[in-house]
Design a protein around this motif. Structure first.
Motif, short mmCIF file in Angstrom:
data_model
loop_
_atom_site.label_atom_id
_atom_site.label_comp_id
_atom_site.label_asym_id
_atom_site.label_seq_id
_atom_site.Cartn_x
_atom_site.Cartn_y
_atom_site.Cartn_z
N PRO A 1 3.64 2.54 -3.81
CA PRO A 1 3.30 3.46 -4.91
C PRO A 1 3.53 4.93 -4.58
O PRO A 1 3.66 5.74 -5.48
CB PRO A 1 1.79 3.18 -5.13
N ASN A 2 3.59 5.30 -3.28
CA ASN A 2 3.82 6.69 -2.89
C ASN A 2 5.19 6.85 -2.22
O ASN A 2 5.35 7.72 -1.36
CB ASN A 2 2.72 7.16 -1.93
N PHE B 1 0.80 -1.22 0.00
CA PHE B 1 0.00 0.00 0.00
C PHE B 1 0.83 1.28 0.00
O PHE B 1 0.34 2.32 -0.43
CB PHE B 1 -0.93 0.02 1.22
N TYR C 1 -6.23 4.70 -0.21
CA TYR C 1 -6.78 4.37 -1.54
C TYR C 1 -6.28 3.01 -2.01
O TYR C 1 -7.05 2.19 -2.51
CB TYR C 1 -6.38 5.46 -2.54
N GLN C 2 -4.98 2.77 -1.85
CA GLN C 2 -4.42 1.49 -2.27
C GLN C 2 -5.06 0.34 -1.49
O GLN C 2 -5.40 -0.71 -2.07
CB GLN C 2 -2.90 1.48 -2.05
N GLY D 1 -3.31 8.33 -0.07
CA GLY D 1 -2.81 7.39 -1.08
C GLY D 1 -2.72 5.98 -0.53
O GLY D 1 -3.10 5.01 -1.20
N SER E 1 -8.79 -0.13 -2.52
CA SER E 1 -8.88 -0.65 -3.89
C SER E 1 -8.59 -2.15 -3.92
O SER E 1 -9.30 -2.92 -4.58
CB SER E 1 -7.90 0.09 -4.80
N ARG E 2 -7.56 -2.57 -3.22
CA ARG E 2 -7.20 -3.99 -3.23
C ARG E 2 -8.26 -4.83 -2.51
O ARG E 2 -8.59 -5.93 -2.96
CB ARG E 2 -5.83 -4.19 -2.59
#
Length: 554
Positions: free
Chosen positions: A15-16, A12, A97-98, A94, A101-102
């Motif tokens: 990506p950031n 998670f 969100y990850q 962020g 979403s998963r």
């Protein structure tokens, strides 16, 4: 657990990563600026004291220079802190969100058995409450621990340089709040897990009550369910209040420790100032560092319950992410070609439990365009056959073939896009009639939607609605009658132009008039398509080319 924390960071936070590192650098810079403020204040106060007998112009210049330096450092720290706060929220959102979403992606492929085991409350907790708790814990740890340790390190160095004996006395008091927090840690962890389990069960129960409100009212159980709700709420709030009392005692211990340190510095440092062994600026700097040291240490202590709650939340999240999927694509699966509709069950067996089979050695071939009815007593496996064809389950033994292709070797989404499904309980979403028809193929034009509705015998009643195709159907389609909802579902199936049509008790809940209208639409839909029908009524299956009778597996 550390292994779950590592997995969460990799899944998670990666990506950031760039923004996370930038925010951490900013937080460290703010911590160093904060740690320098007591020393700057000491220098300013000492200069002010020394300038008491100096010429006015020289004293004024020294004062203004000290003020300018102090304001510059403080202003830079405030601007930096504002940027860090903004960037921290971006990283947090962020991360959240990850995670959401998963979890949402996994929810769509969970097996029905797994969904029932986790429960509605557990699934809701995993995607709703768990995400902000875990994201908050991540940003707190990432952007507080290193800056706090940096600040404490600089403050320790500064106090030691100012007056080592007082510094040692103050630092001996610093660990006390942490020791108090550790002493209550086990109780708090047990409490958090109990709360998570309670709310999971509570929302599963309450969801059932809301869905079954018709039954509740039919048996006059409204007041009983209301009392059950309030009784459970009282228990939960009492448990929370007991936990708050424990946390309050920890906070009180930390506050009393800081108060003791301040009193010690004032008494000891004040006596040294009176004797001329310590400057006023040094005493002011010590007082500044006490708040600066105890507050960050208390923040570190406060991180523990945050991390503890995140650990509970991660258990719920990974219980979903690690759960079995309904029937995942096999490695090397390929998209399905355009199907003609030849279906073969090749000695297929399946059981929901290892000790009992729902289907045993089913061996049948259905040619393209044939209509086959599945009949038999409840529990004989009729709906299971349809689920195997939709690849909601994999066979325990044998194979399901479509046009000669093993169903497991085809990408499931490409197969299902060529199926039309009409169930007894039609699911409509709280959107327009057109949107519900187009749900099967969102790229469809309005002309295609209208043509599908006309083929399903739904166009006339749709045009009679206040807004025509733009009329909202309400939550669950409640604005429409049962027959109207069923014809919307048939229109949805028409829009797909399916190779295989699946009808599972599609008219069982309708009155005779509505059933006649829907049957007429279904006959049109079945033309030229392989159709499997599950039904109990004779008039539903009498037009079938073949009737397969399923019996209970002993």
């Amino acid at each position: 657990p550390l292994h779950l924390a590592r997995r969460a960071v990799l899944l998670f936070a990666r990506p950031n990563a760039g923004r996370t590192l930038g925010t951490l650098a900013g937080a460290l810079a703010v911590a160093m600026a904060s740690a320098s403020e007591p020393l700057l204040l000491k220098a300013f106060v000492d200069r002010l004291t020394a300038a008491a007998g100096a010429p006015h112009s020289a004293a004024a210049a020294g004062v203004m220079g000290g003020v300018a330096l102090f304001v510059s450092v403080l202003g830079a720290r405030l601007v930096g802190a504002a940027w860090v706060t903004t960037s921290t929220w971006r990283v947090k959102l962020g991360f959240e969100y990850q995670m959401r979403s998963r979890v949402a992606a996994k929810l769509s492929v969970l097996s029905p058995l797994t969904q029932s085991e986790i429960g509605t409350g557990g699934l809701r907790y995993a995607i709703d409450a768990s995400a902000p708790q875990t994201a908050g814990a991540f940003t707190d740890v990432a952007f507080r621990v290193a800056p706090i340790l940096t600040y404490v390190g600089i403050a320790t160095w500064g106090m030691t340089r100012l007056h080592a004996p007082i510094a040692v006395a103050v630092l001996c008091l610093v660990p006390i709040p942490a020791l108090v927090a550790v002493s209550t840690a086990r109780h708090q962890s047990r409490r958090d897990r109990m709360h998570q389990a309670f709310w999971t069960r509570f929302w599963s129960w309450y969801g059932e009550v809301m869905q079954g409100m018709g039954t509740v009212r039919a048996f006059a159980r409204e007041r009983a369910e209301e009392r059950a709700f309030t009784r459970r709420m009282r228990w939960a709030f009492a448990a929370i209040q007991r936990g708050v009392a424990v946390d309050a005692r920890s906070t009180l211990a930390a506050g009393l420790t800081e108060l003791t340190a301040r009193a010690l510095v004032l008494a000891w440092g004040g006596s040294l100032v009176v004797r001329g062994e310590l400057t006023v600026g040094t005493l002011v700097a010590f007082l500044g560092y006490i708040g600066g040291v105890f507050t960050p240490v208390q923040q570190l202590v406060d991180l523990y319950p945050t991390v503890r709650k995140a650990s509970v939340a991660l258990d719920a999240v990974f219980a979903v992410l690690d759960a079995d999927e309904e029937a995942p694509d096999l490695p090397g699966a390929v998209p399905a070609p355009r199907l003609s509709g030849r279906v073969r069950f090749e000695r297929v067996s399946f059981g929901y439990r290892a000790d009992r089979r729902a289907i045993d050695a089913l061996d049948v071939t259905i040619e393209p365009g044939q209509t086959v009815a599945l009949v038999g007593p409840s529990g004989s496996g009729k709906s299971t056959v349809l689920r195997l064809l939709q690849r909601i389950h994999h066979p325990t033994h044998g194979r399901v073939l479509l046009d000669g292709h093993d169903l497991r070797a085809l990408e499931v989404a490409s197969v299902r896009r060529q199926f039309g499904v009409v169930l007894q309980e039609v699911v409509l979403f709280n959107a327009s009639v057109a949107a519900n028809i187009a749900y099967a193929r969102p790229s469809a034009t309005r002309a295609e939607v209208v043509a599908a509705a006309a083929a399903a015998g739904a166009h006339d009643f749709i045009m009679a609605l206040p807004g025509g195709y733009e009329t909202g159907v309400g939550e669950g389609g409640r604005a429409l009658s049962g027959g109207q909802r069923q014809r919307i579902a048939i229109a949805r199936a028409f829009l797909v132009d399916p190779a295989v049509l699946i009808l599972d008790e599609a008219t069982a809940a309708l009155d005779p008039v509505s059933e006649q209208l829907v049957q007429r639409s279904l006959r049109t839909l079945r033309e030229g398509r392989t159709t499997l029908i599950v039904a109990h009524r004779l008039n539903t299956v009498r037009d079938a080319d073949r009737i397969l009778v399923l019996l209970d597996v002993p």
